[in-house]
Design an enzyme around this catalytic site. Structure first.
Site, mmCIF file in Angstrom:
data_model
loop_
_atom_site.group_PDB
_atom_site.id
_atom_site.type_symbol
_atom_site.label_atom_id
_atom_site.label_comp_id
_atom_site.label_asym_id
_atom_site.label_seq_id
_atom_site.Cartn_x
_atom_site.Cartn_y
_atom_site.Cartn_z
ATOM 1 N N LYS A 1 0.863 -1.196 0.000
ATOM 2 C CA LYS A 1 0.000 0.000 0.000
ATOM 3 C C LYS A 1 0.891 1.235 0.000
ATOM 4 O O LYS A 1 1.875 1.301 0.740
ATOM 5 C CB LYS A 1 -0.928 -0.010 1.215
ATOM 6 C CG LYS A 1 -1.989 -1.117 1.139
ATOM 7 C CD LYS A 1 -2.974 -1.031 2.275
ATOM 8 C CE LYS A 1 -3.848 -2.284 2.366
ATOM 9 N NZ LYS A 1 -4.968 -2.331 1.463
ATOM 10 N N HIS B 1 -0.783 -8.325 8.904
ATOM 11 C CA HIS B 1 -0.911 -6.899 8.588
ATOM 12 C C HIS B 1 -0.619 -5.977 9.782
ATOM 13 O O HIS B 1 0.109 -5.001 9.656
ATOM 14 C CB HIS B 1 -2.310 -6.588 8.059
ATOM 15 C CG HIS B 1 -2.764 -7.522 6.970
ATOM 16 N ND1 HIS B 1 -1.901 -8.010 6.026
ATOM 17 C CD2 HIS B 1 -3.967 -8.067 6.679
ATOM 18 C CE1 HIS B 1 -2.563 -8.808 5.196
ATOM 19 N NE2 HIS B 1 -3.819 -8.864 5.574
ATOM 20 N N LYS C 1 -13.993 -6.818 12.274
ATOM 21 C CA LYS C 1 -14.941 -6.754 11.160
ATOM 22 C C LYS C 1 -16.258 -6.235 11.708
ATOM 23 O O LYS C 1 -16.500 -6.277 12.913
ATOM 24 C CB LYS C 1 -15.145 -8.143 10.572
ATOM 25 C CG LYS C 1 -13.884 -8.723 9.964
ATOM 26 C CD LYS C 1 -14.190 -9.504 8.705
ATOM 27 C CE LYS C 1 -12.955 -10.181 8.157
ATOM 28 N NZ LYS C 1 -12.149 -9.345 7.282
HETATM 29 C C1 BG6 Z 1 -6.964 -10.034 4.191
HETATM 30 C C2 BG6 Z 1 -7.851 -10.698 5.212
HETATM 31 O O1 BG6 Z 1 -5.630 -10.452 4.361
HETATM 32 O O2 BG6 Z 1 -7.031 -8.622 4.336
HETATM 33 C C3 BG6 Z 1 -9.272 -10.200 5.062
HETATM 34 O O3 BG6 Z 1 -7.818 -12.100 5.023
HETATM 35 C C4 BG6 Z 1 -9.315 -8.688 5.111
HETATM 36 O O4 BG6 Z 1 -10.105 -10.742 6.080
HETATM 37 C C5 BG6 Z 1 -8.320 -8.095 4.125
HETATM 38 O O5 BG6 Z 1 -10.636 -8.284 4.787
HETATM 39 C C6 BG6 Z 1 -8.224 -6.590 4.301
HETATM 40 O O6 BG6 Z 1 -7.450 -6.053 3.258
HETATM 41 P P1 BG6 Z 1 -7.702 -4.566 2.746
HETATM 42 O O7 BG6 Z 1 -6.628 -4.335 1.753
HETATM 43 O O8 BG6 Z 1 -9.079 -4.529 2.173
HETATM 44 O O9 BG6 Z 1 -7.600 -3.681 3.955
#
Ligand code: BG6
Length: 510
Positions: free
Chosen positions: A207, A265, A355
């Site tokens: 990103k 992440h 979520k």
């Molecule tokens: C993924 C997860 O790695 O990242 C998902 O498995 C999540 O659950 C997603 O929704 C979020 O990614 P981004 O780029 O939409 O923030």
């Protein structure tokens, strides 16, 4: 050894440089996608490759080969991809460009379990590459359970051999589901590929704003002196998602938020925020500094699991398809982590993700300390909001520096205002998807934005004990929370007991 990559060169690669500068154009490039009939290929990989082609970033001799069990011919697969790419690239889709690009795409039906099929694949690649020396990227977008066998078959069929050009393997997350399985997976991968050939994807590192965090910290002088325990009270890292688990219930119920979001992440965002400057922007030097952050994370023990973690589940979760009716899987978590080193001793890092939350926002908040002596008696409290640096990773990409200002024409009243930098205002064009950057880096042999084996294992080492404690009597209560909130009430309360507040602000999208 990975080629040294100068930092500014890497940062500008995506938007400003013609592809010819760092690629050997005499070499043919083949990108092989295993698991090509899946969602990732349609939604992310092909749109990203197409966008790179439109920007003239792909080497001219690039071929893409989709491999899966489904019975397509190259033509019918291209046709399917025409629809999906036009859907996922939206108004950037240009039919004429697509028609130029599409003939580079091929499809071969093969079964990852069958050695013969890999021999057939090898012959197919050689035919495509026309006897030229070639660089090949094997992208594993299959179900994670197939990673070890795919890698083994590549090795047995001689497809990892580098005598006629470089070979790299890209591995999607999840990389294992705990320390043990990630180590076993690393071992199987290393039996065939050397670590320098392995690219473990964490799309958060692709990103733009995450990369900009490195620029903000290491290409400016004014932040560094205050980026430490002397001036920072605490750091908050939030990845809030408005979406629920949707059709991924079965996977999610086994994974939960800690494995799905934190191990990868959130810890990546924390490493980028907390790491020291590498001596040069080279893959291993960058990753050495990131790993040092994980090494310094204080392991939780005993009562810490109850006092330093919060867990929640959104109210309608148990009704989701694929979710067990008694599931205690957390869809929200907040953690307090300590980084025991000179820079961060005594500064808590609060990480949270969930979520079904109020809005989609990923933000890193550096909360500075209060001024040491308060001159201005605001409403008798003698306490003010202290400075804050908010890095909006998505979706309103930008940075705000918040500070106190005197309200004009009033006695001595103060108000928090900010210096506000927005990507959308400052730069034209849309933000490239993370996969564009990451695929390009793989082609350029630059692994700086990919996770190394020790990094992945160490991240599991931090998360595993929390996962285990949450299945034991040491677990904090699992509180249900309504959709469209900032997680469970407990989380807000918990932050108050820390004498702090979450920065619960949805980004302004214009
Ligand atoms: C993924 C997860 O790695 O990242 C998902 O498995 C999540 O659950 C997603 O929704 C979020 O990614 P981004 O780029 O939409 O923030």
């Amino acid at each position: 050894m990975t080629e040294p990559a100068d930092f500014s060169r890497a940062v500008h690669r995506l938007n400003q440089e013609p592809n010819s500068l760092h690629l050997d154009l005499a070499v043919s490039h083949t990108i092989v996608i295993f698991g090509a009939s899946g969602d990732l290929t349609r939604r992310k990989l092909i749109p990203a490759l197409y966008s790179l082609y439109v920007k003239d970033r792909l080497p001219p001799e690039t071929k893409i080969v989709g491999v899966a069990r489904s019975n397509f011919k190259s033509d019918s697969w291209r046709e399917r991809l025409t629809d999906s790419t036009s859907r996922f690239t939206g108004e950037r889709f240009d039919r004429k460009k697509w028609e130029e690009f599409a003939p580079r795409i091929h499809y071969l039906s093969a079964d990852i379990g069958r050695g013969d099929d890999f021999v057939k694949l090898g012959k197919f690649f050689e035919g495509l590459e026309n006897g030229k020396s070639s660089e090949r990227v094997y992208y594993l977008a299959t179900s994670p359970s197939l990673y070890p066998v795919a890698v083994r078959q590549l090795g047995e069929a001689g497809l990892a051999d580098e005598s006629s050009g470089k070979r790299r393997v890209v591995i999607e997350k999840p990389f294992g589901n705990d320390f043990q399985s990630s180590r076993i997976l690393n071992d199987s991968v290393h039996r065939v590929f050397q670590e320098r050939q392995v690219y473990r994807i964490d799309h958060y590192l692709g990103k733009e704003t995450v990369q900009n965090m490195l620029v903000l910290r290491f290409a400016n002088t004014i932040f560094e002196p205050v980026w430490n325990r002397n001036y920072v009270d605490h750091v908050q890292i939030t990845v809030a998602e408005e979406v629920t688990v949707g059709s991924r219930g079965e996977y999610y119920d086994r994974a939960g938020v800690l494995r799905d979001m934190f191990q990868n992440h959130l810890l990546q965002l924390m490493m980028i925020t907390a790491m020291e400057a590498p001596v040069r922007f080279e893959a291993d030097l960058v990753r050495d500094e990131k790993v040092k952050v994980l090494q310094a994370v204080r392991p939780m023990q005993g009562l810490d699991f109850a006092s330093d973690t919060v867990r929640g589940q959104y109210e309608s979760y148990l009704q989701e398809e694929g979710v067990s009716a008694e599931s205690s899987t957390a869809t929200f978590a907040a953690l307090k982590l300590w980084i025991d080193n000179w820079r961060w001793q005594g500064v808590p890092f609060y990480l949270r993700s969930g979520k079904g939350m109020s809005c989609r926002t990923t933000q890193i908040v550096i909360q500075f300390c209060e001024p040491p002596h308060m001159l201005f008696d605001e409403g008798g409290t003698k306490s003010l909001d202290a400075n804050r640096l908010v890095i909006q990773v998505q979706p309103a990409e930008g940075i705000q520096l918040q500070f106190q200002t005197k309200v004009p024409d009033a006695e001595l009243r103060l108000r928090m205002t900010d210096l506000d930098f927005r990507y959308a205002r400052e730069f034209s064009g849309s933000m490239p998807d993370a996969y564009q950057r990451l695929l390009l880096d793989v082609l350029h042999d630059d692994a700086s934005l990919f996770a190394r084996s020790d990094e992945v294992e160490m991240a599991w080492n931090i998360i595993d004990p929390i996962v285990a404690a949450w299945q034991s009597p040491a677990a904090p209560p699992l509180e249900r929370y309504p959709l469209q909130m900032w997680g469970p009430e407990n989380s807000t309360e918990w932050m108050r007991t820390q004498k702090r507040e979450w920065f619960d602000v949805c980004p302004v999208l214009h």
